[in-house]
Design an enzyme around this catalytic site. Structure first.
Site, PDB file in Angstrom:
ATOM      1  N   GLU A  76      19.491 -29.572  57.904  1.00 49.24           N
ATOM      2  CA  GLU A  76      21.006 -29.762  56.721  1.00 49.24           C
ATOM      3  C   GLU A  76      21.693 -31.239  57.645  1.00 49.24           C
ATOM      4  O   GLU A  76      22.092 -31.780  57.440  1.00 49.24           O
ATOM      5  CB  GLU A  76      22.142 -28.813  56.219  1.00 49.24           C
ATOM      6  CG  GLU A  76      21.229 -27.826  55.842  1.00 49.24           C
ATOM      7  CD  GLU A  76      21.523 -28.383  54.548  1.00 49.24           C
ATOM      8  OE1 GLU A  76      21.630 -29.967  53.734  1.00 49.24           O
ATOM      9  OE2 GLU A  76      20.549 -28.259  53.448  1.00 49.24           O
ATOM     10  N   GLN A 101      23.053 -38.680  56.599  1.00 49.65           N
ATOM     11  CA  GLN A 101      23.076 -39.230  56.396  1.00 49.65           C
ATOM     12  C   GLN A 101      21.545 -40.035  55.957  1.00 49.65           C
ATOM     13  O   GLN A 101      21.131 -41.194  56.836  1.00 49.65           O
ATOM     14  CB  GLN A 101      23.887 -40.254  57.653  1.00 49.65           C
ATOM     15  CG  GLN A 101      25.273 -40.513  57.350  1.00 49.65           C
ATOM     16  CD  GLN A 101      26.070 -39.645  58.120  1.00 49.65           C
ATOM     17  OE1 GLN A 101      25.627 -38.746  58.558  1.00 49.65           O
ATOM     18  NE2 GLN A 101      27.282 -39.330  57.250  1.00 49.65           N
ATOM     19  N   LEU A 130      17.155 -41.585  65.368  1.00 50.96           N
ATOM     20  CA  LEU A 130      17.926 -40.899  64.385  1.00 50.96           C
ATOM     21  C   LEU A 130      19.403 -41.568  64.119  1.00 50.96           C
ATOM     22  O   LEU A 130      20.014 -41.752  62.713  1.00 50.96           O
ATOM     23  CB  LEU A 130      17.808 -39.202  64.017  1.00 50.96           C
ATOM     24  CG  LEU A 130      17.511 -38.609  62.694  1.00 50.96           C
ATOM     25  CD1 LEU A 130      16.812 -38.644  61.947  1.00 50.96           C
ATOM     26  CD2 LEU A 130      18.018 -36.737  63.293  1.00 50.96           C
ATOM     27  N   TYR A 149      23.604 -41.650  64.346  1.00 51.43           N
ATOM     28  CA  TYR A 149      24.395 -40.885  64.300  1.00 51.43           C
ATOM     29  C   TYR A 149      24.721 -39.510  65.806  1.00 51.43           C
ATOM     30  O   TYR A 149      24.368 -38.649  65.316  1.00 51.43           O
ATOM     31  CB  TYR A 149      25.106 -40.307  62.925  1.00 51.43           C
ATOM     32  CG  TYR A 149      25.107 -41.166  62.065  1.00 51.43           C
ATOM     33  CD1 TYR A 149      26.271 -41.880  61.325  1.00 51.43           C
ATOM     34  CD2 TYR A 149      24.074 -41.296  61.326  1.00 51.43           C
ATOM     35  CE1 TYR A 149      26.106 -42.570  60.431  1.00 51.43           C
ATOM     36  CE2 TYR A 149      23.893 -42.524  60.509  1.00 51.43           C
ATOM     37  CZ  TYR A 149      25.027 -43.001  59.945  1.00 51.43           C
ATOM     38  OH  TYR A 149      25.806 -44.060  58.725  1.00 51.43           O
ATOM     39  N   TYR A 166      29.857 -28.881  53.500  1.00 48.22           N
ATOM     40  CA  TYR A 166      29.153 -29.003  52.732  1.00 48.22           C
ATOM     41  C   TYR A 166      27.594 -28.702  53.310  1.00 48.22           C
ATOM     42  O   TYR A 166      26.917 -27.205  52.558  1.00 48.22           O
ATOM     43  CB  TYR A 166      28.284 -30.680  52.443  1.00 48.22           C
ATOM     44  CG  TYR A 166      26.458 -30.550  51.781  1.00 48.22           C
ATOM     45  CD1 TYR A 166      25.875 -30.741  50.765  1.00 48.22           C
ATOM     46  CD2 TYR A 166      25.875 -30.915  53.125  1.00 48.22           C
ATOM     47  CE1 TYR A 166      25.106 -30.316  50.617  1.00 48.22           C
ATOM     48  CE2 TYR A 166      24.722 -31.142  52.970  1.00 48.22           C
ATOM     49  CZ  TYR A 166      24.087 -30.904  52.056  1.00 48.22           C
ATOM     50  OH  TYR A 166      22.682 -30.922  51.904  1.00 48.22           O
ATOM     51  N   ASP A 170      27.554 -32.567  47.719  1.00 46.49           N
ATOM     52  CA  ASP A 170      26.811 -33.798  48.819  1.00 46.49           C
ATOM     53  C   ASP A 170      26.724 -34.919  47.770  1.00 46.49           C
ATOM     54  O   ASP A 170      27.864 -34.780  46.432  1.00 46.49           O
ATOM     55  CB  ASP A 170      25.638 -33.091  49.687  1.00 46.49           C
ATOM     56  CG  ASP A 170      24.125 -33.433  48.045  1.00 46.49           C
ATOM     57  OD1 ASP A 170      24.435 -33.873  47.288  1.00 46.49           O
ATOM     58  OD2 ASP A 170      22.947 -33.378  48.958  1.00 46.49           O
ATOM     59  N   CYS A 200      15.281 -37.215  30.320  1.00 45.42           N
ATOM     60  CA  CYS A 200      16.382 -36.193  31.100  1.00 45.42           C
ATOM     61  C   CYS A 200      16.283 -34.937  30.383  1.00 45.42           C
ATOM     62  O   CYS A 200      16.067 -34.587  29.214  1.00 45.42           O
ATOM     63  CB  CYS A 200      17.661 -36.984  31.102  1.00 45.42           C
ATOM     64  SG  CYS A 200      19.054 -35.838  31.825  1.00 45.42           S
TER      65      CYS A 200
HETATM   66  S1  SF4 Z   1      21.021 -38.715  31.525  1.00 43.77           S
HETATM   67 FE1  SF4 Z   1      20.742 -40.006  32.681  1.00 43.77          FE
HETATM   68  S2  SF4 Z   1      23.080 -40.078  34.177  1.00 43.77           S
HETATM   69 FE2  SF4 Z   1      23.059 -38.165  32.480  1.00 43.77          FE
HETATM   70  S3  SF4 Z   1      22.601 -36.809  33.898  1.00 43.77           S
HETATM   71 FE3  SF4 Z   1      20.323 -37.523  33.161  1.00 43.77          FE
HETATM   72  S4  SF4 Z   1      19.825 -38.677  34.114  1.00 43.77           S
HETATM   73 FE4  SF4 Z   1      21.267 -38.501  34.923  1.00 43.77          FE
END
Ligand code: SF4
Length: 356
Positions: free
Chosen positions: A36, A41, A79, A81, A119, A137, A201
């Protein structure tokens, strides 16, 4: 979308698409903590070899605590930082010396460690001990902002609380670690900043941003800090096979790393400009020879653009060492220079240096 439905879909996605990463196969808090800190970054592809290098060099926390700081910085080299490497070392020493080598086991206790923020504490507590605490994060904030239509600016630190509370309200108590992993991975690979994979999605039907076509506007981020230009004129003093470098002090970039004598100017340096510096002027008056001036090398940090020029100067008189010593420089053989921790800018320059 019901909460349980969201959890099931995100976890199913995660089990199919997650990357095969070494720190995901362990519940050892030392390895999780190490990964982690390295990944802050830093992209996974860049951080992975560093993680492997650290585990090989310091397989146990005691090995890291007992290492010299220069050795730790050397392993960290490239790396960026570098305060992370110093904090990593200090934290290992704290755990070994004050806690007898035992990692704290709760989020609250982990937060007391040097260099460990909310985090990282949440990541260790949930991955190693399955404590129900969300690891917030940038990736997770983006997913939460889009899914739930949250407009709190992700760049404002106090807004982290909003995302923390929301994350806590949806996470399952019995699968805290894997849920955090899934959220982070989903943000990193699927619900990405540009071109999120909305069409395929798994949580599209409950997503506020998708429904209102706001993927490009969420999350809200205030403008990044302006990048500052800095002109570094490095004076590379050498005599025979030896070079002169110094360890950088606090209150600036690269603390603890070694670089050459630095003359910083408000504009790009020239031989005339750098001779205004008293040490350079003294050396030149005593027979120093300007061997070469490099082309400008650009080096970009998060908020600084370094434009570096290297002026290579050969020393001719033995007693000059005292002048350089008084200026904080130390003499090193080329072999020893190779082993010093250095900024990548210096390391790359040395690879091309042929004069000694
Ligand atoms: S629909 Fe698009 S914006 Fe919504 S969680 Fe899925 S990938 Fe992300």
């Amino acid at each position: 979308m019901e909460n349980e439905d969201l959890i099931t879909k995100l976890l199913s996605w995660y089990h199919v698409f997650k990357r095969d990463l070494p720190w995901r196969k362990t519940s050892d808090p030392y390895e999780i903590w190490l990964s982690e800190i390295i990944l802050q970054q830093t992209r996974v592809a860049q951080g992975l070899p560093y993680f492997e290098r650290f585990i090989e060099a310091y397989p146990k926390i005691e090995d890291l605590a007992n290492a010299a700081q220069e050795d730790v910085l050397r392993h960290w080299q490239g790396l960026g930082y570098y305060s992370r490497a110093r904090n990593l070392h200090a934290c290992a020493q704290f755990i070994v010396q004050e806690l007898r080598g035992n990692f704290p086991k709760t989020y609250k206790e982990l937060l007391k460690l040097p260099g460990v923020g909310p985090y990282t504490a949440a990541a260790i507590a949930s991955f190693a001990y399955n404590e129900k605490v969300p690891a917030i994060d940038g990736n997770v904030m983006r997913v939460l902002s889009r899914l739930f239509g949250i407009r709190s600016d992700v760049k404002v630190p106090k807004n982290q609380r909003t995302y923390f509370e929301l994350g806590l309200s949806i996470m399952p108590a019995d699968r805290a670690g894997v849920f955090n992993q899934a959220m982070m991975e989903f943000g990193a690979l699927h619900c990405t900043p540009a071109n999120p994979g909305c069409r395929e999605c798994p949580v599209q039907s409950g997503c506020f941003a998708f429904e209102h076509n706001l993927q490009g506007e969420l999350p809200v981020r205030s403008k990044a800090k302006k990048v500052k230009n800095r002109y570094f004129n490095y004076i590379v003093f050498f005599q025979d096979e030896n070079l002169y470098l110094n360890a950088r002090g606090p209150n600036d970039i690269w603390q603890g790393l070694y670089d050459f004598y630095l003359v910083e100017t408000k504009e790009a340096g020239t031989p005339e400009l750098i001779e205004k510096d008293p040490v350079v002027r003294h050396v030149m008056n005593k027979g120093g020879i300007l061997e070469s001036v490099s082309a400008t090398r650009k080096h970009l940090l998060s908020h600084q653009r370094i434009q570096a020029t290297f002026f290579v100067i050969e020393l001719k008189e033995e007693h000059l060492s005292k002048t350089l010593f008084n200026a904080g420089l130390q003499e090193f053989s080329k072999e020893k220079v190779e082993k010093l921790p250095k900024p990548v800018l210096i390391d790359n320059f040395l690879k091309d240096l042929t004069v000694c």
